[in-house]
Enzyme design. Structure first.
Site, short mmCIF file in Angstrom:
data_model
loop_
_atom_site.label_atom_id
_atom_site.label_comp_id
_atom_site.label_asym_id
_atom_site.label_seq_id
_atom_site.Cartn_x
_atom_site.Cartn_y
_atom_site.Cartn_z
N TRP A 90 0.82 -1.21 0.00
CA TRP A 90 0.00 0.00 0.00
C TRP A 90 0.86 1.26 0.00
O TRP A 90 0.61 2.20 -0.75
CB TRP A 90 -0.95 -0.02 1.18
CG TRP A 90 -2.01 1.05 1.21
CD1 TRP A 90 -2.44 1.72 2.30
CD2 TRP A 90 -2.81 1.54 0.12
NE1 TRP A 90 -3.45 2.61 1.97
CE2 TRP A 90 -3.69 2.51 0.62
CE3 TRP A 90 -2.85 1.25 -1.25
CZ2 TRP A 90 -4.60 3.20 -0.17
CZ3 TRP A 90 -3.76 1.94 -2.06
CH2 TRP A 90 -4.62 2.90 -1.50
N LYS A 146 -5.08 0.21 8.22
CA LYS A 146 -6.41 -0.07 8.72
C LYS A 146 -6.36 -1.14 9.81
O LYS A 146 -5.61 -2.10 9.71
CB LYS A 146 -7.33 -0.55 7.59
CG LYS A 146 -7.53 0.47 6.48
CD LYS A 146 -8.32 -0.11 5.32
CE LYS A 146 -8.50 0.91 4.21
NZ LYS A 146 -9.19 0.35 3.02
N SER A 199 -9.98 0.22 -1.89
CA SER A 199 -8.75 0.38 -2.67
C SER A 199 -7.84 -0.81 -2.49
O SER A 199 -7.59 -1.25 -1.37
CB SER A 199 -8.02 1.66 -2.23
OG SER A 199 -7.85 1.66 -0.81
N LYS A 220 -14.36 -4.10 8.45
CA LYS A 220 -14.72 -4.83 7.23
C LYS A 220 -13.79 -6.00 6.98
O LYS A 220 -14.16 -6.98 6.31
CB LYS A 220 -14.74 -3.87 6.04
CG LYS A 220 -13.48 -3.02 5.85
CD LYS A 220 -12.41 -3.70 5.04
CE LYS A 220 -11.19 -2.83 4.92
NZ LYS A 220 -10.11 -3.45 4.13
N ARG A 255 -6.35 -9.89 0.83
CA ARG A 255 -5.62 -10.91 1.60
C ARG A 255 -6.49 -11.49 2.71
O ARG A 255 -6.33 -12.66 3.08
CB ARG A 255 -4.33 -10.32 2.15
CG ARG A 255 -4.51 -9.26 3.20
CD ARG A 255 -3.21 -8.56 3.54
NE ARG A 255 -2.74 -7.72 2.44
CZ ARG A 255 -1.80 -6.79 2.57
NH1 ARG A 255 -1.22 -6.61 3.73
NH2 ARG A 255 -1.43 -6.07 1.54
N ASN A 256 -7.44 -10.69 3.26
CA ASN A 256 -8.33 -11.21 4.29
C ASN A 256 -9.28 -12.24 3.70
O ASN A 256 -9.49 -13.31 4.29
CB ASN A 256 -9.11 -10.06 4.93
CG ASN A 256 -8.23 -9.17 5.80
OD1 ASN A 256 -7.91 -9.51 6.93
ND2 ASN A 256 -7.82 -8.04 5.26
#
Length: 336
Positions: free
Chosen positions: A12, A105, A137, A190, A254-255
């Site tokens: 990121w 995040k 994003s 999220k 990735r989650n």
């Protein structure tokens, strides 16, 4: 054009560096790993985190945090669970007056706190120069300058507008808000739902289950957010519904990817060992679970995710328990 320092050369941080540099800003990209800095300097590619993208000539790669003085913005892209220590280690560097833009995040696992709280605890009151930049994003797209829309949130609305004016470009549109709490919680929570969505994929469930999980997941996010002082409308925006959609549906997530593997029967330790990147939804699940207990909030999806991740609960049994809860009105949670 602005002078920007970005701390953290993961996917990121690197993607944002590429976006800003492509539109004329002068960017210094800091990485802790000296070998990584040397390779990026020689090859102009971040081969591990953002392969296949030649990094713009306006990016300077550095390994010394203090080699970033006189910048207009400091952007912190260090992973959430490492931010407290990073800020403490470099407190003098961040004691200036330039805006601090957090782009990581999550919630701190050990305390359940939002990152803005951590900044204030470590650096003193930075509320008037703290900005959080979140939204739907993925680095893989931002790094290729594909159209993306984010939200700049700051208690100082003039500061949010300044960030919008200075950093927005034709492929990176920014909106503003003063709801720092809502934006931070939407961006963090999220990831838990994305893990759950991935599990449904691994279990072979269909679109119906995923739509239900996203919708009821948003209800839980909103419930915790409002109880924490957020504006409920924030969760209908880019950092609520928008971020939830992209994280739950994209192959870049990735989650979601980790959730798929968990649903297929792999252990959490095995999944995390082979991901190669931070799966922020895992520590955030623990933090959200503890926070919900503290506030007396019902968050059944988060609760069952906690049991699967940390109490070795069976994924199928967790899904059955969610489906067989007592009947209730859909609006009950909102009315209460």
């Amino acid at each position: 054009m602005s002078k920007i320092a970005i701390f953290g050369a993961g996917s990121w941080g690197t993607a944002l560096a590429q976006s800003f540099a492509s539109y004329g800003h002068q960017v210094s990209l800091w990485a802790r790993n000296i070998d990584q800095v040397a390779k990026m300097t020689d090859n102009r590619v971040n081969a591990h985190y953002l392969p296949g993208i030649r990094l713009h000539d306006n990016i300077r790669f550095i390994s010394d945090v203090n080699d970033t003085t006189g910048v207009d913005y400091s952007i912190i892209a260090v992973p959430t669970q490492a931010q407290r220590q990073f800020l403490a280690d470099h407190r003098d560097r961040f004691s200036g007056q330039e805006p601090l833009i957090n782009v990581a995040k999550g919630l701190e696992a050990s305390s359940g706190k939002r990152l803005s709280d951590i900044y204030n605890e470590v650096l003193g009151d930075v509320g008037q120069r703290y900005v959080v930049l979140y939204g739907p994003s993925h680095a893989e797209e931002v790094g290729r300058n594909m159209p993306t829309v984010l939200v700049a949130a700051a208690h100082d609305e003039a500061l949010a507008a300044q960030v919008q004016q200075d950093l927005m470009n034709e492929n990176l549109r920014l909106y503003t808000t003063d709801d720092v709490i809502g934006v931070e919680l939407g961006g963090a929570l999220k990831n838990i739902i994305a893990l759950a969505i991935g599990m449904t994929v691994g279990l072979g469930y269909g679109d119906n289950a995923r739509a239900a999980l996203m919708t009821r997941g948003l209800a839980e996010i909103t419930r915790l957010g409002v109880k924490s002082g957020a504006n409920p409308l924030t969760f209908l925006g880019l950092t609520g519904v928008g971020d939830l959609i992209v994280t739950c549906t994209s192959g870049h997530s990735r989650n979601r990817t980790a959730g798929v593997q968990l649903g297929q029967g792999r252990t959490l330790d095995d999944v995390l060992a082979h991901m190669g990147m931070v799966v922020e939804g895992v520590p955030t699940t623990r933090a959200a679970y503890e926070r919900a207990k503290e506030l007396g909030i019902s968050m059944p999806i988060v609760s069952h995710m906690y049991d699967v991740l940390f109490n070795e609960a069976d994924v199928n049994e967790a899904a059955l328990a969610l489906m067989t809860r007592r009947g209730k009105s859909e609006q009950e949670d909102y009315l209460n």
